[in-house]
Design a protein around this motif. Structure first.
Motif, PDB file in Angstrom:
ATOM      1  N   SER A   1       0.868  -1.180   0.000  1.00  0.00           N
ATOM      2  CA  SER A   1       0.000   0.000   0.000  1.00  0.00           C
ATOM      3  C   SER A   1       0.899   1.224   0.000  1.00  0.00           C
ATOM      4  O   SER A   1       1.901   1.275   0.716  1.00  0.00           O
ATOM      5  CB  SER A   1      -0.934   0.016   1.218  1.00  0.00           C
ATOM      6  OG  SER A   1      -0.253   0.478   2.364  1.00  0.00           O
TER       7      SER A   1
ATOM      8  N   GLY B   1      -4.335   2.039   2.873  1.00  0.00           N
ATOM      9  CA  GLY B   1      -3.804   1.003   3.768  1.00  0.00           C
ATOM     10  C   GLY B   1      -4.879   0.039   4.248  1.00  0.00           C
ATOM     11  O   GLY B   1      -4.679  -1.183   4.242  1.00  0.00           O
TER      12      GLY B   1
ATOM     13  N   GLY C   1      -4.850  -3.870   3.116  1.00  0.00           N
ATOM     14  CA  GLY C   1      -4.781  -4.911   4.150  1.00  0.00           C
ATOM     15  C   GLY C   1      -5.892  -5.928   3.970  1.00  0.00           C
ATOM     16  O   GLY C   1      -5.664  -7.140   4.039  1.00  0.00           O
TER      17      GLY C   1
ATOM     18  N   HIS D   1       3.208  -1.952   4.039  1.00  0.00           N
ATOM     19  CA  HIS D   1       2.584  -0.630   3.998  1.00  0.00           C
ATOM     20  C   HIS D   1       3.669   0.437   3.836  1.00  0.00           C
ATOM     21  O   HIS D   1       4.679   0.413   4.556  1.00  0.00           O
ATOM     22  CB  HIS D   1       1.861  -0.320   5.315  1.00  0.00           C
ATOM     23  CG  HIS D   1       0.565  -1.053   5.500  1.00  0.00           C
ATOM     24  ND1 HIS D   1      -0.418  -1.093   4.532  1.00  0.00           N
ATOM     25  CD2 HIS D   1       0.071  -1.747   6.555  1.00  0.00           C
ATOM     26  CE1 HIS D   1      -1.452  -1.795   4.995  1.00  0.00           C
ATOM     27  NE2 HIS D   1      -1.175  -2.209   6.217  1.00  0.00           N
TER      28      HIS D   1
ATOM     29  N   PRO E   1       3.053   4.092   4.386  1.00  0.00           N
ATOM     30  CA  PRO E   1       2.047   5.106   4.726  1.00  0.00           C
ATOM     31  C   PRO E   1       2.534   6.507   4.392  1.00  0.00           C
ATOM     32  O   PRO E   1       3.707   6.830   4.596  1.00  0.00           O
ATOM     33  CB  PRO E   1       1.873   4.928   6.241  1.00  0.00           C
ATOM     34  CG  PRO E   1       3.162   4.326   6.715  1.00  0.00           C
ATOM     35  CD  PRO E   1       3.701   3.504   5.577  1.00  0.00           C
TER      36      PRO E   1
ATOM     37  N   ALA F   1      -1.742   7.577   8.951  1.00  0.00           N
ATOM     38  CA  ALA F   1      -1.276   6.248   8.553  1.00  0.00           C
ATOM     39  C   ALA F   1       0.092   5.936   9.161  1.00  0.00           C
ATOM     40  O   ALA F   1       0.357   4.806   9.562  1.00  0.00           O
ATOM     41  CB  ALA F   1      -1.237   6.152   7.034  1.00  0.00           C
TER      42      ALA F   1
ATOM     43  N   SER G   1      -1.128   2.206   9.986  1.00  0.00           N
ATOM     44  CA  SER G   1      -0.326   1.171   9.313  1.00  0.00           C
ATOM     45  C   SER G   1       0.162   0.103  10.293  1.00  0.00           C
ATOM     46  O   SER G   1       0.645  -0.949   9.879  1.00  0.00           O
ATOM     47  CB  SER G   1       0.871   1.809   8.598  1.00  0.00           C
ATOM     48  OG  SER G   1       1.716   2.421   9.542  1.00  0.00           O
TER      49      SER G   1
ATOM     50  N   CYS H   1      -7.886  -3.803   9.370  1.00  0.00           N
ATOM     51  CA  CYS H   1      -8.155  -3.345   8.011  1.00  0.00           C
ATOM     52  C   CYS H   1      -9.592  -3.676   7.643  1.00  0.00           C
ATOM     53  O   CYS H   1     -10.223  -4.515   8.286  1.00  0.00           O
ATOM     54  CB  CYS H   1      -7.171  -3.966   7.029  1.00  0.00           C
ATOM     55  SG  CYS H   1      -6.997  -5.728   7.189  1.00  0.00           S
TER      56      CYS H   1
ATOM     57  N   PRO I   1       0.737  -6.525   8.713  1.00  0.00           N
ATOM     58  CA  PRO I   1       1.697  -6.338   7.608  1.00  0.00           C
ATOM     59  C   PRO I   1       3.026  -6.985   7.982  1.00  0.00           C
ATOM     60  O   PRO I   1       3.388  -7.028   9.152  1.00  0.00           O
ATOM     61  CB  PRO I   1       1.844  -4.814   7.540  1.00  0.00           C
ATOM     62  CG  PRO I   1       1.510  -4.330   8.913  1.00  0.00           C
ATOM     63  CD  PRO I   1       0.501  -5.302   9.476  1.00  0.00           C
TER      64      PRO I   1
ATOM     65  N   VAL J   1       6.464  -2.309   7.422  1.00  0.00           N
ATOM     66  CA  VAL J   1       5.927  -0.949   7.342  1.00  0.00           C
ATOM     67  C   VAL J   1       7.123  -0.009   7.146  1.00  0.00           C
ATOM     68  O   VAL J   1       8.058  -0.005   7.957  1.00  0.00           O
ATOM     69  CB  VAL J   1       5.165  -0.555   8.641  1.00  0.00           C
ATOM     70  CG1 VAL J   1       4.596   0.853   8.516  1.00  0.00           C
ATOM     71  CG2 VAL J   1       4.048  -1.551   8.960  1.00  0.00           C
TER      72      VAL J   1
END
Ligand SMILES: NC(=O)c1ccc[n+]([C@@H]2O[C@H](COP(=O)([O-])OP(=O)(O)OC[C@H]3O[C@@H](n4cnc5c(N)ncnc54)[C@H](O)[C@@H]3O)[C@@H](O)[C@H]2O)c1
Length: 349
Positions: free
Chosen positions: A100, A107, A111, A125, A127, A132, A137, A142, A159, A162
C-alpha cells in the motif's frame, strides 16, 4: 541504511517497522518478493508512485500499480472487487506481495485485500499521511465501510513490513496534516505527558513523535492483538468520532471527527466522573493550535447507536483522568445520551 526500527511480534509472525526520512526511494531493499501489486490513491500516485517504481525496478521486482480514487467513499467492497480483478489479471500468486502506498484509506483496503486474496499474501505498507504513519499502518486492523457504517466489514491482518518515510508528509495539505495531528495528540494525551507538553510548546521533532506513537501502538498490539481488552484504549475519541464522521456525511475528516470526539469524552469524564479539572481545556487548546474543531452541532446519537461498539445497552467510553492517564467509563446508552447532549450543548456555547 540506519533507520529507527520496531519489531512487533504477533500470532502470525513478526512485523518490522522502519522509520526514516528518504526511505521511499530505498523501499526495494526491504522487499523480498519478486512481484508486487501497489495499491495507491490518485493524489499519492502523482507524487510518489514514480519513486517507488524506480526503486523496485532497479532491483528487478516487477511492480503493477492500481489507483483506487481518493477519499473515504472509495473504502468500499466495490473497490475491493476491482482490485481482486486486477490481481487476477496480473496473475498474482501467494508468493507475491501487496504494497500500500498512501494514507489510511489505501492502507485499510490493501490490508483487507491482502488478507483475503488466496487466503492471504504478504503485505507491506508505505504510509504517506500522519494518521497512517503514526497509527493505522501498525496493528493489522483493516477493512471497508458498508451501508454508511465505518469499518463494518474487516479483519485483522498484520503487515510483514511498514516503511515510514516522514519526508513525504511535506506535501500534505494543511487540513490533512492537522487531521493527522489529532491522532498524534490522542497518543500524547493518553500515554505521554512529555510528548503532550512538547506539542504544546513547539518546536517538536515530528519524526521522533511519529516513532514514539508507533512504539506505543506496538506495545498495545503485542499485548492485545485482536482488540479485546487493552487496545480498546485507542478508541479514545473514536466512539463519538465515528458517529460524528458519519453524521457529517464525511464532510469532516477522520482526524477532525476524532478531535471533537476526544473533547466530548474528556468533558464527560470531567463533569460526571471526577477527572482532573482543566484537562479538557488543555486538550482543546492543543487541538485548536492545529486548527482542529472541538465541538459540533450535528446530531450524532443515531449514528453512535448503530456503531458496532454499542454492545447491548452499555457503551464503554475511554477518557482522560488527566493528561497522560487513561480512564474507562461504562454507561447505559440512555444515560450516555443524556450526559452527552448536555456536554455537547455546553461545548457549542
Ligand atoms: N486501520 C486502523 O487502525 C486505522 C486507524 C486510524 C484511521 N484509520 C482509517 O484511516 C482513514 C483516514 O486516514 P487518512 O487521513 O490517511 O485518509 P486518506 O488515506 O484519505 O488520506 C487523506 C488525504 O491525503 C492525501 N494524501 C495522502 N498522502 C499524501 C501526501 N504524502 N501528500 C499529499 N497528499 C497526500 C490523500 O490522497 C487523501 O486525499 C479512515 O478511513 C480511517 O478509518 C484506520
Amino acid at each position: 541504511m540506519k533507520c529507527r526500527h520496531i519489531q512487533i511480534t504477533c500470532s502470525s509472525g513478526v512485523s518490522n517497522v522502519y522509520v526514516r526520512e528518504g526511505l521511499l526511494s530505498h523501499a526495494a531493499k526491504f522487499i523480498q518478493q519478486k512481484k508486487a501489486v501497489i495499491i495507491t490513491d490518485d493524489n499519492v500516485a502523482k507524487l510518489y508512485l514514480g519513486d517507488l517504481l524506480r526503486s523496485l525496478e532497479a532491483r528487478g521486482i516487477s511492480a503493477h500499480p492500481i489507483s483506487i480514487g481518493v477519499g473515504e467513499s472509495v473504502k468500499s467492497l466495490k473497490t475491493v472487487e476491482r482490485i481482486y480483478a486486477f490481481l487476477h489479471e496480473c496473475k498474482i500468486k501467494r508468493s507475491d506481495c501487496i504494497i500500500s502506498l498512501g494514507g489510511g484509506v489505501a492502507g485499510d483496503i490493501a490490508g483487507f485485500v491482502a488478507a483475503t486474496y488466496m487466503r492471504g499474501i504478504a503485505l507491506a505498507h508505505i504510509p504517506t499521511t500522519i494518521i497512517a504513519q503514526a497509527d493505522s499502518s501498525i496493528g493489522g486492523k483493516c477493512g471497508v465501510n458498508y451501508n454508511g457504517i465505518k469499518n463494518l466489514i474487516g479483519i485483522f491482518y498484520q503487515p510483514n513490513l511498514v516503511l515510514i518515510d516522514t519526508g513525504v508528509l511535506k506535501t500534505l495539505s494543511k487540513r490533512d496534516f492537522n487531521s493527522g495531528m489529532a491522532e498524534v495528540i490522542k497518543y500524547a494525551a493518553l500515554f505521554d505527558k512529555e510528548m503532550f507538553f512538547a506539542l504544546e510548546t513547539a518546536p517538536y521533532d515530528l519524526e521522533e513523535i511519529i516513532y514514539k506513537c508507533c512504539k506505543l501502538k506496538a506495545i498495545l498490539v503485542e499485548i492485545d492483538e485482536f482488540d479485546k481488552r487493552e487496545r480498546h484504549i485507542l478508541n479514545f475519541g473514536h466512539t463519538f468520532g465515528h458517529g460524528i464522521e458519519a453524521a457529517s456525511n464525511n464532510e469532516l475528516t477522520h482526524g477532525e471527527a476524532v478531535a471533537i470526539g476526544m473533547v466530548i469524552a474528556s468533558r464527560l469524564a470531567e463533569k460526571y466522573f471526577f477527572a482532573s479539572k482543566g484537562t479538557t481545556d488543555r486538550l482543546k487548546r492543543l487541538l485548536m493550535k492545529f486548527s482542529l474543531p472541538t465541538s459540533t452541532k450535528l446530531d450524532i446519537m443515531p449514528h453512535i447507536e448503530f456503531d458496532k461498539k454499542a454492545e447491548g445497552e452499555h457503551i464503554n467510553i475511554i477518557a482522560l483522568k488527566e493528561i497522560g492517564r487513561v480512564m474507562s467509563i461504562s454507561l447505559p446508552l440512555d444515560e450516555l445520551k443524556a450526559f452527552c447532549c448536555e456536554v455537547m450543548n455546553e461545548l457549542c456555547e
